[in-house]
Design an enzyme around this catalytic site. Structure first.
Site, mmCIF file in Angstrom:
data_model
loop_
_atom_site.group_PDB
_atom_site.id
_atom_site.type_symbol
_atom_site.label_atom_id
_atom_site.label_comp_id
_atom_site.label_asym_id
_atom_site.label_seq_id
_atom_site.Cartn_x
_atom_site.Cartn_y
_atom_site.Cartn_z
ATOM 1 N N GLU A 101 -3.323 -20.598 -2.014
ATOM 2 C CA GLU A 101 -4.125 -20.375 -3.255
ATOM 3 C C GLU A 101 -3.513 -20.952 -4.398
ATOM 4 O O GLU A 101 -2.715 -20.913 -4.652
ATOM 5 C CB GLU A 101 -4.556 -19.016 -3.320
ATOM 6 C CG GLU A 101 -5.350 -18.638 -2.290
ATOM 7 C CD GLU A 101 -5.606 -16.943 -2.267
ATOM 8 O OE1 GLU A 101 -6.496 -16.484 -1.587
ATOM 9 O OE2 GLU A 101 -5.288 -16.426 -3.374
ATOM 10 N N CYS A 120 -2.435 -21.519 -12.023
ATOM 11 C CA CYS A 120 -1.422 -20.396 -11.426
ATOM 12 C C CYS A 120 -1.183 -20.980 -9.926
ATOM 13 O O CYS A 120 -2.063 -21.095 -9.031
ATOM 14 C CB CYS A 120 -2.049 -19.065 -11.211
ATOM 15 S SG CYS A 120 -1.380 -17.825 -10.429
ATOM 16 N N CYS A 139 3.594 -13.657 1.911
ATOM 17 C CA CYS A 139 4.801 -13.109 1.062
ATOM 18 C C CYS A 139 5.548 -11.874 1.736
ATOM 19 O O CYS A 139 4.637 -10.992 2.406
ATOM 20 C CB CYS A 139 4.337 -12.479 -0.651
ATOM 21 S SG CYS A 139 5.561 -11.802 -1.419
ATOM 22 N N CYS A 149 4.274 -5.715 -2.174
ATOM 23 C CA CYS A 149 3.862 -4.745 -3.242
ATOM 24 C C CYS A 149 2.503 -4.228 -2.930
ATOM 25 O O CYS A 149 1.756 -5.003 -2.564
ATOM 26 C CB CYS A 149 3.797 -5.751 -4.461
ATOM 27 S SG CYS A 149 5.405 -6.325 -4.942
ATOM 28 N N CYS A 207 -0.856 -6.052 -4.317
ATOM 29 C CA CYS A 207 -1.023 -7.161 -4.089
ATOM 30 C C CYS A 207 -1.657 -7.687 -2.769
ATOM 31 O O CYS A 207 -0.999 -7.437 -1.748
ATOM 32 C CB CYS A 207 0.373 -8.008 -4.321
ATOM 33 S SG CYS A 207 0.062 -10.052 -4.064
ATOM 34 N N CYS A 218 -4.652 -12.389 -6.416
ATOM 35 C CA CYS A 218 -3.839 -13.311 -5.282
ATOM 36 C C CYS A 218 -3.921 -12.881 -4.118
ATOM 37 O O CYS A 218 -3.960 -11.604 -3.756
ATOM 38 C CB CYS A 218 -2.506 -12.965 -6.262
ATOM 39 S SG CYS A 218 -1.264 -14.009 -5.275
#
Length: 368
Positions: free
Chosen positions: A105, A118, A125, A129, A132, A343
């Protein structure tokens, strides 16, 4: 944006994966070997990033025979716009489909004359976290320089006026866990032979990957560093950011002290987790230590549906506490609330719908 076919992968080196200097060297050698005039190197090079083309066939300043050969030897790979969402506030979210089927994205955020893009540096990932959506999907793979810088290139191919004025590595992934590709991409973004975006307009955000921070600090340009802090103490950070086990807060702050560049603390506000007056006092001490700016970010509700965003009133009070202690604090408003702008959220939603459609199709096919 129309969806374009993905060219076949070439065994030749991908020019778009090189630094501008590396691409120029490859092209100069190739032009010389064919006995072409030296000026052809510059003509070809500028079509990679300065004035990009969708395919060599549209570089009409070059002879047809040369264009055909370039298409064979150095095909221009593309990202495919799988989904594009436009928010009422002007924010635009892109889901790019990659050659192997992975998806990443990027988000274009207009604000007056500023156009901030961005961008993602990894598919997924590994850091997990809690706030997120990308972290919840897990790690898929690193992106190549072409795939990272291509997020800028595709916007310019759609409309040269869309060239971003600012770049933030705050999309999917941890940039400093993909440092070799990010290092090359920084040169593509910044160099005059590339996109020529000023170093001070390019920000790399990290949770605090120490080896990558040390490498990033060696770059002479004034690129900006943002630290995804999100909590003022190690124990609080550990509760929402597992990376704290490997690189604790004090180590990250010490590494940041080596930077000659202005540092920003990114701080997502989560109700009952990191938004008390004591948290603000503790954060002020950390910011003062590094002379850091604090970017206060409202938690985007789509990124972590099980967490509660801090209220607007509490955010304002938190920011005021920082300012009263001499800390520069900026409260960023959530953008793209009417689209999947958190995100990783768009990818998650698209994949969920496709799985649902696939299951529905199987059930329908199985019905007598």
């Amino acid at each position: 944006m129309s969806i374009v076919p993905m060219p076949a992968v070439s065994p030749s080196p991908n020019l778009l994966d090189q630094t501008p200097a590396g691409a120029e060297q490859m092209l100069r050698r190739w032009v010389t070997d064919r006995g072409l005039p030296p000026y052809r190197t510059g003509q070809i090079l500028r079509r990679l990033w300065q004035s990009p083309v969708k395919s060599w066939g549209t570089a009409t300043e070059l002879p047809v025979a040369l264009r055909n050969e370039l298409d064979e030897v150095f095909p221009l790979l593309r990202l495919v716009a799988d989904t594009v969402q436009q928010s009422s506030d002007g924010t635009r979210k892109y889901l790019w489909r990659l050659n192997d089927g992975e998806a990443i994205e990027s988000v274009l955020i207009p604000s007056g004359a500023r156009r901030t893009l961005c961008i993602s540096s990894q598919a997924g990932c590994a850091l997990g976290c809690t706030f997120c959506a990308t972290g919840r999907m897990g790690f898929r793979r690193n992106l190549s320089p072409f795939e990272i810088a291509g997020q800028v290139r595709e916007l310019m191919l759609e409309d040269p006026a869309q060239k971003p004025s600012n770049i933030v590595f705050m999309g999917m992934g941890e940039p400093l866990l993909n440092w070799p590709a990010v290092d090359t991409t920084l040169s593509i973004l910044n160099r005059p032979e590339g996109f020529e975006i000023g170093a001070r307009h390019i920000t790399v955000s990290t949770v605090g990957i120490l080896p990558g921070m040390l490498e990033f600090a060696k770059r002479p340009e004034q690129f900006r560093l943002a630290i995804s802090l999100h909590a003022p103490t190690s124990s609080q950070r550990l509760a929402i950011m597992p990376i704290e086990k490997k690189y604790d807060l004090e180590q990250v702050l010490k590494a940041a002290e080596a930077f000659r560049k202005r540092i920003t603390f990114e701080y997502v506000m989560i109700a009952g987790v990191n938004d008390s007056e004591d948290d603000a006092d503790q954060l002020a001490k950390l910011a003062r230590r590094l002379g850091a700016l604090v970017n206060i970010l409202p938690l985007h509700p789509g990124g972590a549906p099980d967490l509660t965003p801090t209220s607007a009133r509490r955010i304002r009070s938190f920011a005021e506490t920082l300012r009263n202690q001499g800390i520069e604090a900026a409260v960023r408003r959530s953008r793209g609330l009417d689209i999947n702008a958190a995100c990783g959220q768009l990818r998650v939603e698209v994949e969920k719908k496709r799985r649902g459609a696939g299951e529905a199709g199987k059930q329908q096919h199985a019905s007598p």
